[in-house]
Structure formats: structure tokens, C-alpha cells
Design an enzyme around this catalytic site. Structure first.
Site, PDB file in Angstrom:
ATOM      1  N   HIS A 251      16.781  43.340  35.306  1.00  0.00           N
ATOM      2  CA  HIS A 251      16.525  44.463  36.197  1.00  0.00           C
ATOM      3  C   HIS A 251      17.740  44.676  37.076  1.00  0.00           C
ATOM      4  O   HIS A 251      18.382  43.711  37.475  1.00  0.00           O
ATOM      5  CB  HIS A 251      15.293  44.189  37.076  1.00  0.00           C
ATOM      6  CG  HIS A 251      14.729  45.432  37.678  1.00  0.00           C
ATOM      7  ND1 HIS A 251      15.210  45.959  38.839  1.00  0.00           N
ATOM      8  CD2 HIS A 251      13.763  46.264  37.228  1.00  0.00           C
ATOM      9  CE1 HIS A 251      14.549  47.068  39.100  1.00  0.00           C
ATOM     10  NE2 HIS A 251      13.668  47.277  38.138  1.00  0.00           N
TER      11      HIS A 251
ATOM     12  N   ASP B 290       7.622  45.575  32.484  1.00  0.00           N
ATOM     13  CA  ASP B 290       7.367  46.225  31.202  1.00  0.00           C
ATOM     14  C   ASP B 290       7.130  45.255  30.063  1.00  0.00           C
ATOM     15  O   ASP B 290       6.542  45.622  29.045  1.00  0.00           O
ATOM     16  CB  ASP B 290       8.523  47.170  30.863  1.00  0.00           C
ATOM     17  CG  ASP B 290       8.450  48.409  31.722  1.00  0.00           C
ATOM     18  OD1 ASP B 290       7.330  48.750  32.121  1.00  0.00           O
ATOM     19  OD2 ASP B 290       9.485  49.006  32.003  1.00  0.00           O
TER      20      ASP B 290
HETATM   21  N1  CMC Z   1      19.052  41.135  27.325  1.00  0.00           N
HETATM   22  C1  CMC Z   1      20.234  40.497  27.168  1.00  0.00           C
HETATM   23  N2  CMC Z   1      21.225  40.543  28.044  1.00  0.00           N
HETATM   24  C2  CMC Z   1      21.050  41.286  29.149  1.00  0.00           C
HETATM   25  C3  CMC Z   1      19.844  41.976  29.398  1.00  0.00           C
HETATM   26  C4  CMC Z   1      18.827  41.881  28.427  1.00  0.00           C
HETATM   27  N3  CMC Z   1      17.663  42.519  28.605  1.00  0.00           N
HETATM   28  N4  CMC Z   1      19.929  42.649  30.572  1.00  0.00           N
HETATM   29  C5  CMC Z   1      21.149  42.368  31.067  1.00  0.00           C
HETATM   30  N5  CMC Z   1      21.823  41.541  30.199  1.00  0.00           N
HETATM   31  C6  CMC Z   1      23.150  40.935  30.397  1.00  0.00           C
HETATM   32  C7  CMC Z   1      24.268  41.922  30.118  1.00  0.00           C
HETATM   33  O1  CMC Z   1      24.709  41.850  28.765  1.00  0.00           O
HETATM   34  C8  CMC Z   1      25.327  41.451  31.076  1.00  0.00           C
HETATM   35  O2  CMC Z   1      25.921  40.278  30.543  1.00  0.00           O
HETATM   36  P1  CMC Z   1      27.501  39.998  30.744  1.00  0.00           P
HETATM   37  O3  CMC Z   1      27.672  39.796  32.207  1.00  0.00           O
HETATM   38  O4  CMC Z   1      27.763  38.794  29.904  1.00  0.00           O
HETATM   39  O5  CMC Z   1      28.201  41.225  30.233  1.00  0.00           O
HETATM   40  C9  CMC Z   1      24.530  41.022  32.310  1.00  0.00           C
HETATM   41  O6  CMC Z   1      23.256  40.631  31.789  1.00  0.00           O
HETATM   42  C10 CMC Z   1      24.349  42.134  33.337  1.00  0.00           C
HETATM   43  O7  CMC Z   1      23.812  43.272  32.685  1.00  0.00           O
HETATM   44  P2  CMC Z   1      24.013  44.783  33.168  1.00  0.00           P
HETATM   45  O8  CMC Z   1      23.788  45.695  32.004  1.00  0.00           O
HETATM   46  O9  CMC Z   1      25.298  44.906  33.921  1.00  0.00           O
HETATM   47  O10 CMC Z   1      22.827  44.919  34.211  1.00  0.00           O
HETATM   48  P3  CMC Z   1      22.246  46.277  34.793  1.00  0.00           P
HETATM   49  O11 CMC Z   1      21.769  45.970  36.153  1.00  0.00           O
HETATM   50  O12 CMC Z   1      23.189  47.415  34.629  1.00  0.00           O
HETATM   51  O13 CMC Z   1      21.007  46.550  33.793  1.00  0.00           O
HETATM   52  C11 CMC Z   1      18.854  46.811  32.891  1.00  0.00           C
HETATM   53  C12 CMC Z   1      19.677  46.472  34.137  1.00  0.00           C
HETATM   54  C13 CMC Z   1      17.378  46.876  33.260  1.00  0.00           C
HETATM   55  C14 CMC Z   1      19.278  48.209  32.352  1.00  0.00           C
HETATM   56  C15 CMC Z   1      19.105  45.725  31.819  1.00  0.00           C
HETATM   57  O14 CMC Z   1      18.738  44.462  32.302  1.00  0.00           O
HETATM   58  C16 CMC Z   1      18.394  46.023  30.501  1.00  0.00           C
HETATM   59  O15 CMC Z   1      18.918  46.800  29.671  1.00  0.00           O
HETATM   60  N6  CMC Z   1      17.182  45.420  30.284  1.00  0.00           N
HETATM   61  C17 CMC Z   1      16.393  45.712  29.119  1.00  0.00           C
HETATM   62  C18 CMC Z   1      15.673  47.018  29.306  1.00  0.00           C
HETATM   63  C19 CMC Z   1      14.504  46.875  30.257  1.00  0.00           C
HETATM   64  O16 CMC Z   1      13.684  45.971  30.121  1.00  0.00           O
HETATM   65  N7  CMC Z   1      14.404  47.840  31.211  1.00  0.00           N
HETATM   66  C20 CMC Z   1      13.262  47.910  32.108  1.00  0.00           C
HETATM   67  C21 CMC Z   1      13.609  47.738  33.541  1.00  0.00           C
HETATM   68  S1  CMC Z   1      12.157  47.511  34.536  1.00  0.00           S
HETATM   69  C22 CMC Z   1      11.278  48.964  34.435  1.00  0.00           C
HETATM   70  C23 CMC Z   1      11.941  50.130  35.091  1.00  0.00           C
HETATM   71  O17 CMC Z   1      12.258  50.047  36.298  1.00  0.00           O
HETATM   72  O18 CMC Z   1      12.108  51.151  34.434  1.00  0.00           O
END
Ligand code: CMC
Length: 437
Positions: A313, A371
Site C-alpha cells: 500500500h 482487498d
Molecule cells: N508485490 C511485489 N512487490 C511489490 C508489491 C507487490 N504487491 N507492492 C510493492 N512492491 C515492491 C516494489 O516492486 C518495490 O520494490 P523495489 O523497491 O525493489 O523496487 C517496492 O515494493 C515499493 O513499491 P512501489 O511500487 O514503489 O510502491 P507504491 O507505494 O508506489 O505502490 C501499490 C503501492 C498499492 C500500487 C503496490 O503495493 C501494488 O501494486 N500492490 C498490488 C496492488 C494492490 O493490492 N493494490 C491495492 C491497494 S489497497 C486498495 C486501494 O486503496 O485501492
């Protein structure tokens, strides 16, 4: 906004004059540096794609402490609201700032209940869609189309119009989501029944048919109500910011909420519940629990595009408090339906355990989010996977409206108009076509 005694000073290494920036304190949470006069005084913008360090507004509705894993609606912890209130009380709270007393609760419930039916013409509009259209495509269309049906509540600057459109949206969303589902499966629409609770009515509209009355299961209705409470608002997330930006142009509330529905659809946001279930089904096809190790290796590979959906998240760097509550509900529902042996549920539990212990996820503070469990609960209740995000949209509608109305009522409100760092071509002349490379 309460000004802080502390001021920030922005200085430049090229000798340009430095600038003092005011700081404001919130009730809780980080202070903000006010950069509104930055461009006028320095000719420079700030650069913050993805809003990692930007407070886009001043709000009194929802507070999240991502490090502590805390979520408050109007100051009330989500855990207490989930235990002690129902969804309509939560809606009243988000819209009005206070929980209702008994008579306010009765009046609000009656008001919402008496707006649950949609204009009969809506079903002809719905018929224009293919039967296999994604429910979120249908919902984006239906919500946008409400502005064509309810002309008397489209002036966002009129407080009465805002009030009635809020009630209409909250009341009619369950009817529209159920209609989208019935249309998908080719069954007749079921009209709302106003002596049922909000969640109970939704489930009946989903699952009753003219041949068989739906027998309400209280555990499942409570689970659905909890899904609604937990998804009702989440401060300035992508879809809420979309609603605010869209609504800032003065467009009508139905159009602004339709924009929120469209944004929510994405798999990084509301679409994650559907994506998480699809991921579980893919792993099941690969070989199930045995293959979790292999799947996790794919997720962790450098430059991998595979993500563990339902994990991570932007704000929570600790357990998502909604996920804790949803996990509890998940077990109640699985118990009530005797589903603990279902292979997908077993797989989800095994995946959760491994991910919580794996160094990759621990180091990045990637915990299950709401989720991950809400998808499992919805599947158990019998909601088809493609409808999960529409159920999220139904629940989030009240949050979107509360945030939109807060923005319109804010004396500092302006049309949202971000700027950019331009890195494209500098001015150049158009050559005759024969001279172009
Ligand atoms: N699986 C694997 N690796 C992940 C994941 C994941 N679900 N989420 C983040 N990472 C890794 C990412 O690869 C990165 O690693 P590194 O530092 O080695 O490059 C690190 O964690 C940070 O990730 P980020 O993309 O910079 O984090 P963000 O804050 O931009 O993304 C997120 C947040 C929710 C988009 C992401 O965690 C994600 O894509 N999760 C899966 C989709 C999901 O479940 N979304 C629902 C969110 S809750 C409901 C809502 O509010 O809508």
C-alpha cells in the site's frame, strides 16, 4: 488551518533571494509547508509526480497513519465503527461529521431507503451494453448517465442539489450494481425492498429471482455491511483525488463520481480485489499450494512485472487495519459456509503466511491490504469476481461525495490545475513535407 511558529526557508545556490514559507499544523499527522506563493515569488514549480510529498487539500474527513496502521473516519477508529455501527450510520458520519442519534438515524435510513429505485428508463440504457461487458464499464456508464436522469440535482454549487444527489447516489448504487450483475447473467432485475437493511437489500437484489426468494444469512449480510464500512473512505487516494479534480471544474456530482468509478477500476487501486482473486486462480491452475514457492520467486525476480496482488500500500507501511478486520470477517464467513477446505481459500491462507515471513515482503513492509481478504469474502458470498470492484465503488461512493462536498464548500477551493516540468522539444519551425526526415 493552524499556522505553526516554525517557518521553512527555501534558499538557492545561485544566489537568488531565499523565500520564507509558512507551515501549518494539522490536528494530527505531518505539518504542511505552504508553497502556494512559490511560483509568483520565484518563478519555480515544485516537482512531485505521484504526490509522494504533496497534501493536495485540507480535509476533516479521514485520517490515516500508515506507520501505525491507523484509520479514523471523523476521528473514530475504524475498528470501533466496524464493531458498533452499520454502514448507513457510517455514511451519516462521513457526510455530516458526527454520528447520528436515534432519531437522526431513523430519518436518514428512511431518506436513503426512499431513493433506492432508479428511473425505469435506466434499464433501456443498460440494454445498450453487451451482456459480457465488464461491470465497471457498465457502472462508469450508468453513474455518468444519472446526470441525464436527475436534472433537478446537477448544480454542484447549490447545497440542496448536493444533498439530494448525495442521497440519490448512496441509495441507488446498490440497485445499479445489482442491475449490472443481473444483466450480465441474463436474469430479470429485482426491485429494492425497503424493509431490508442496506446490505440485506443489496444481497436480495443480487441473488433473488422471481422463482425463488432469497433467504437472508445474517453472517453474510453483516460481512457485506462490513465490506461497505471498510471501503467507505480512504482520504486522498487516486479515485478520490480524481473526483475532487473532476468536480473542481464545477461539473455535476454524478459526472464527478463517474470519474471516480473509472479511476477505481485500475488494478493498482480498486481493481486489486479482482486481480488478487484472478492471481489465486492462476496459481491454482499452476498446481496450487505446491507452486506458491515458484510463484513467489517470479514476483521477487528483479525487473519482474508480476506483483502479489492484494499486498502493499502506498500509505500503510504496517498492517492495513482494514485488512485485520476483513481477515476476521473472512474466517466468520468461511465458518458459516463451511468453506475452509475450498482450494482457493486454502491457497490464499498459505500465500499470506509465506509472504508475511518472506524477507522480500518483510523488508519492503508489504502486508496484505483490505482487498486481499475482501475478494475472498466476496467470492464466498457468491459475488462473481468481475463484480468485486463495482462493490468497492458502491461502498466508496459516500466517501467520494463527502470529499467532493467538502471541497466545494471550502472558501479556498479553486479549479485543480497542476503544472509540469516540460522536457519536450524546444520551439521549432514546421518544414515542408518534402524536407522532413
Ligand atoms: N508485490 C511485489 N512487490 C511489490 C508489491 C507487490 N504487491 N507492492 C510493492 N512492491 C515492491 C516494489 O516492486 C518495490 O520494490 P523495489 O523497491 O525493489 O523496487 C517496492 O515494493 C515499493 O513499491 P512501489 O511500487 O514503489 O510502491 P507504491 O507505494 O508506489 O505502490 C501499490 C503501492 C498499492 C500500487 C503496490 O503495493 C501494488 O501494486 N500492490 C498490488 C496492488 C494492490 O493490492 N493494490 C491495492 C491497494 S489497497 C486498495 C486501494 O486503496 O485501492
Amino acid at each position: 488551518m493552524t499556522p505553526s511558529d516554525v517557518k521553512a526557508t527555501l534558499s538557492f545556490s545561485d544566489g537568488s533571494p531565499s523565500m520564507e514559507l509558512p507551515i501549518y499544523k494539522g490536528t494530527i499527522g505531518p505539518d504542511v509547508i505552504d508553497i502556494r506563493k512559490l511560483y509568483a515569488q520565484t518563478g519555480k514549480f515544485t516537482y512531485d509526480p505521484g504526490f509522494l510529498s504533496t497534501a493536495s487539500c485540507n480535509s476533516t474527513i479521514t485520517y490515516i497513519d500508515g506507520d501505525k496502521g491507523e484509520l479514523l473516519y471523523r476521528g473514530y477508529p475504524i475498528e470501533q465503527l466496524a464493531e458498533k455501527c452499520d454502514f448507513l450510520e457510517t455514511c451519516y458520519l462521513l457526510l455530516n461529521g458526527e454520528l447520528p442519534n436515534q432519531s437522526q438515524r431513523t430519518a436518514f435510513n428512511q431518506l436513503v431507503t426512499h431513493h433506492t429505485m432508479v428511473n425505469e428508463q435506466m434499464q433501456f440504457f443498460l440494454r445498450g451494453f453487451r451482456r459480457d461487458a465488464h461491470p465497471m464499464a457498465i457502472m462508469t456508464g450508468l453513474v455518468g448517465a444519472m446526470s441525464a436522469f436527475y436534472h433537478d440535482s446537477t448544480d454542484v454549487h447549490n447545497p440542496q442539489h448536493r444533498e439530494i444527489s448525495a442521497i440519490r447516489l448512496i441509495a441507488k448504487m446498490p440497485t445499479l450494481v445489482a442491475m449490472a450483475y443481473k444483466y450480465n447473467v441474463g436474469q430479470p432485475y429485482v426491485y429494492p425492498k425497503n424493509d431490508l437493511s442496506y446490505a440485506g437489500n443489496f444481497m436480495r437484489m443480487m441473488f433473488a429471482t422471481p422463482c425463488e426468494e432469497y433467504q437472508q444469512n445474517d453472517v453474510l449480510v453483516r460481512a457485506m455491511d462490513r465490506i461497505f464500512i471498510l471501503h467507505a473512505d480512504h482520504e486522498q487516494n487516486a479515485s478520490t483525488s480524481t473526483v475532487r479534480l473532476c468536480g473542481s471544474s464545477g461539473t455535476n456530482p454524478f459526472a464527478a463520481i463517474a470519474a471516480g468509478v473509472a479511476c477505481l477500476w485500475g488494478p493498482a487501486h480498486g481493481g486489486a480485489n479482482e486481480a488478487a482473486l484472478n492471481m489465486l486462480e492462476d496459481v491454482q491452475k499452476m498446481g496450487g499450494v505446491e507452486k506458491i514457492g515458484e510463484f513467489i520467486r517470479q514476483v521477487k525476480e528483479k525487473n519482474s512485472t508480476v506483483r502479489l496482488m492484494g499486498f502493499g500500500h502506498r500509505v500503510y507501511k504496517n498492517y492495513d487495519p482494514r485488512a485485520k478486520l476483513m481477515r476476521e470477517t473472512c474466517h466468520e464467513v468461511l465458518d458459516a459456509l463451511g468453506l475452509h477446505d475450498d482450494p482457493i481459500f486454502k491457497l490464499a491462507m498459505a500465500l499470506e503466511k509465506i509472504a508475511l515471513e518472506d524477507e522480500y515482503f518483510v523488508a519492503r513492509k508489504l502486508y496484505p491490504n483490505v482487498d486481499f481478504y475482501s475478494g475472498i469474502v466476496q467470492r464466498a458470498i457468491g459475488i462473481p469476481v468481475s463484480l468485486f470492484t463495482a462493490v468497492f465503488a458502491l461502498a466508496r461512493t459516500v466517501g467520494w461525495i463527502a470529499q467532493l462536498n467538502e471541497m466545494i464548500g471550502d472558501p479556498e477551493y479553486k479549479i485543480g490545475r497542476p503544472r509540469q516540468l516540460f522536457s519536450g522539444a524546444a520551439p521549432r519551425n514546421v518544414k515542408p513535407i518534402s524536407e522532413r526526415a
